[in-house]
Design a protein around this motif. Structure first.
Motif, PDB file in Angstrom:
ATOM      1  N   GLU A  50       4.824  14.837 -32.179  1.00  0.00           N
ATOM      2  CA  GLU A  50       3.865  15.797 -32.710  1.00  0.00           C
ATOM      3  C   GLU A  50       2.884  15.189 -33.701  1.00  0.00           C
ATOM      4  OE1 GLU A  50       6.107  18.971 -34.352  1.00  0.00           O
ATOM      5  OE2 GLU A  50       6.973  19.596 -32.430  1.00  0.00           O
ATOM      6  N   GLY A  51       2.970  13.911 -33.929  1.00  0.00           N
ATOM      7  CA  GLY A  51       2.053  13.266 -34.856  1.00  0.00           C
ATOM      8  C   GLY A  51       2.556  13.277 -36.287  1.00  0.00           C
ATOM      9  N   TYR A  96      -9.746   9.428 -37.898  1.00  0.00           N
ATOM     10  CA  TYR A  96      -8.361   9.070 -37.580  1.00  0.00           C
ATOM     11  C   TYR A  96      -7.561  10.275 -37.108  1.00  0.00           C
ATOM     12  CZ  TYR A  96      -8.513   4.162 -38.750  1.00  0.00           C
ATOM     13  OH  TYR A  96      -8.783   2.821 -38.711  1.00  0.00           O
ATOM     14  N   GLN A  97      -7.914  11.466 -37.593  1.00  0.00           N
ATOM     15  CA  GLN A  97      -7.284  12.669 -37.055  1.00  0.00           C
ATOM     16  C   GLN A  97      -7.653  12.825 -35.578  1.00  0.00           C
ATOM     17  OE1 GLN A  97      -5.145  15.120 -38.745  1.00  0.00           O
ATOM     18  NE2 GLN A  97      -4.832  15.372 -36.533  1.00  0.00           N
ATOM     19  N   THR A  98      -8.905  12.509 -35.248  1.00  0.00           N
ATOM     20  CA  THR A  98      -9.343  12.574 -33.860  1.00  0.00           C
ATOM     21  C   THR A  98      -8.618  11.539 -33.001  1.00  0.00           C
ATOM     22  OG1 THR A  98     -11.541  13.354 -34.516  1.00  0.00           O
ATOM     23  CG2 THR A  98     -11.336  12.411 -32.322  1.00  0.00           C
ATOM     24  N   VAL A  99      -8.402  10.356 -33.551  1.00  0.00           N
ATOM     25  CA  VAL A  99      -7.666   9.326 -32.829  1.00  0.00           C
ATOM     26  C   VAL A  99      -6.252   9.807 -32.519  1.00  0.00           C
ATOM     27  CG1 VAL A  99      -6.673   7.002 -32.986  1.00  0.00           C
ATOM     28  CG2 VAL A  99      -9.010   7.414 -33.765  1.00  0.00           C
ATOM     29  N   LEU A 100      -5.608  10.418 -33.518  1.00  0.00           N
ATOM     30  CA  LEU A 100      -4.268  10.963 -33.290  1.00  0.00           C
ATOM     31  C   LEU A 100      -4.306  12.038 -32.210  1.00  0.00           C
ATOM     32  CD1 LEU A 100      -1.277  11.311 -33.953  1.00  0.00           C
ATOM     33  CD2 LEU A 100      -1.944  12.820 -35.843  1.00  0.00           C
ATOM     34  N   ASN A 101      -5.264  12.942 -32.306  1.00  0.00           N
ATOM     35  CA  ASN A 101      -5.372  14.020 -31.319  1.00  0.00           C
ATOM     36  C   ASN A 101      -5.608  13.457 -29.918  1.00  0.00           C
ATOM     37  OD1 ASN A 101      -5.138  15.752 -33.491  1.00  0.00           O
ATOM     38  ND2 ASN A 101      -7.307  16.257 -33.582  1.00  0.00           N
ATOM     39  N   LEU A 152      -6.306   3.036 -33.153  1.00  0.00           N
ATOM     40  CA  LEU A 152      -5.208   3.530 -32.325  1.00  0.00           C
ATOM     41  C   LEU A 152      -3.903   2.816 -32.632  1.00  0.00           C
ATOM     42  CD1 LEU A 152      -4.176   5.354 -30.042  1.00  0.00           C
ATOM     43  CD2 LEU A 152      -4.769   3.521 -28.437  1.00  0.00           C
ATOM     44  N   ALA A 153      -3.949   1.507 -32.794  1.00  0.00           N
ATOM     45  CA  ALA A 153      -2.732   0.746 -33.076  1.00  0.00           C
ATOM     46  C   ALA A 153      -2.066   1.222 -34.364  1.00  0.00           C
ATOM     47  CB  ALA A 153      -3.045  -0.743 -33.162  1.00  0.00           C
ATOM     48  N   SER A 154      -2.851   1.413 -35.410  1.00  0.00           N
ATOM     49  CA  SER A 154      -2.266   1.840 -36.683  1.00  0.00           C
ATOM     50  C   SER A 154      -1.715   3.257 -36.596  1.00  0.00           C
ATOM     51  CB  SER A 154      -3.301   1.732 -37.806  1.00  0.00           C
ATOM     52  OG  SER A 154      -4.440   2.507 -37.539  1.00  0.00           O
TER      53      SER A 154
END
Length: 366
Positions: A327-328, A311-316, A108-110
């Motif tokens: 928007e990411g 990591y896509q899931t973390v962004l979502n 999450l931090a990154s």
């Protein structure tokens, strides 16, 4: 050598740090410079007892064995280690001020840093599937996530632990608004929960050190799936990679060397002892965290489809939970797998790890 953050790094707010460093825009021009004479590595400080440490991952193995110092000594290149009690947010300030070249961070931090415009590239995985734990004050009646409603709970915001905590709350029909959430660093949280000043704190396996003080440890994320666990990795700044890709390759090669050693089941006890000695945390913390894990899966350095999809899931999740604004960004383009691929080839480790697909399953598995 080990170095602590300067007062500047501890005082500057993240946003003002971005502005001061001129990094508010998503990308900056790549400066052409001579090869670096110093490689500056940053990490949240997961050590205790006066032992700064990146905790229990492959970078800790590299640090403990001084493999980077050996790899760069022949060229007279200095390796500087910087450990931050302020964890991910403090690392972000240092990145924004151009005081670090390579950093180790939880997922999450990154992702937060990247979404806010820090120009980094993801160059290696350092750990997969780390659990989180809820430590409750002595005598507390808290046994489930639902019991947290209305209680004082500390979580260090902006770190990888905030996402699984929020996901646990959501799974019980709660949100951060339903608890008295306190943003507190890890050492302060430990002291506060032992003293009963807060009802609970959420964090990593280092919390097991509190058991002897009457604190109960609840492994709430164990076995709950990827939405509740943490991945971590190594990132390099765009500036550093633009003129020092060969140095970044050396760093990744040593990390892959460490991953190969950590992936061997025969090294489990030695691994636990190394983590404990290097960080000052008890062996119990790492033994509990690694219990039942396939070390070859946990320490795979590959930036494969499964890792990137996570990591896509973390962004979502971050966008859905309100932890990330905007928007990411293009997650896949952020990753630079060629460094790990080259290291695996050079070290002849092609058969050590299996790539995973987008669902997280090993390719070729039934």
């Amino acid at each position: 050598m080990n170095k602590t953050p300067s007062p500047f790094l501890q005082r500057r707010h993240f946003v003002s740090g971005l502005a001061a460093a001129g990094l508010a825009a998503p990308w900056i021009a790549r400066a052409q410079s001579s090869p670096a004479r110093v490689v500056r590595i940053g990490s949240p400080d997961l050590g205790t007892a006066g032992k700064p440490s990146p905790g229990g991952g492959t970078l800790a193995i590299v640090q403990a064995n001084r493999w980077l110092e050996e790899a760069f000594a022949k060229d007279g290149i200095e390796v500087q280690w910087h450990f931050f009690r302020g964890a991910g947010p403090a690392v972000a300030e240092a990145l924004a001020a151009k005081q670090l070249d390579i950093v180790s961070l939880g997922d999450l931090a990154s992702v937060i840093h990247k979404a806010r415009g820090l120009p980094t590239r993801f160059i290696a995985a350092t750990g997969r599937g780390t659990d989180s734990y809820l430590a409750t004050a002595p005598g507390s009646t808290i046994r489930t996530v639902a019991d947290l409603k209305g209680r004082k709970v500390s979580v260090l915001k902006g770190t990888a632990y905030q996402r699984p905590f929020d996901n646990l709350l959501a799974a019980s029909g709660l949100s951060e608004k339903d608890v008295k959430l306190i943003n507190m660093d890890w050492p302060s949280s430990k002291a506060a929960v032992v003293a009963g000043q807060i009802d609970a704190t959420f964090g990593g396996p280092d919390l097991f050190i509190l058991r002897e003080k009457g604190v109960n440890i609840l492994p709430l994320t164990r076995g709950q799936g990827p939405a509740f666990t943490i991945n971590s990795g190594l990132l390099a700044t765009e500036d550093f990679l633009s003129g020092n890709a060969a140095l970044a390759q050396r760093v990744v090669t040593q990390l892959v060397r460490a991953a190969a050693w950590a992936s061997k089941e025969t090294n489990r006890e030695a691994l636990i002892k190394l983590y404990a000695s290097n960080s000052g945390n008890p062996e119990l913390s790492f033994r509990e965290e690694l219990a039942g894990d396939n070390l070859g899966v946990r320490y795979s350095p590959l930036l494969d489809e499964g890792f990137i999809a996570n990591y896509q899931t973390v962004l979502n999740d971050g966008l859905r939970l309100g932890l990330i604004r905007g928007e990411g960004f293009d997650v896949k383009a952020w990753f630079q797998p060629q460094f790990v691929q080259q290291a695996v080839k050079d070290l002849k480790l092609e058969k050590v790890w299996r790539e995973t697909n987008a669902t997280g399953k090993a390719k070729g598995a039934a």
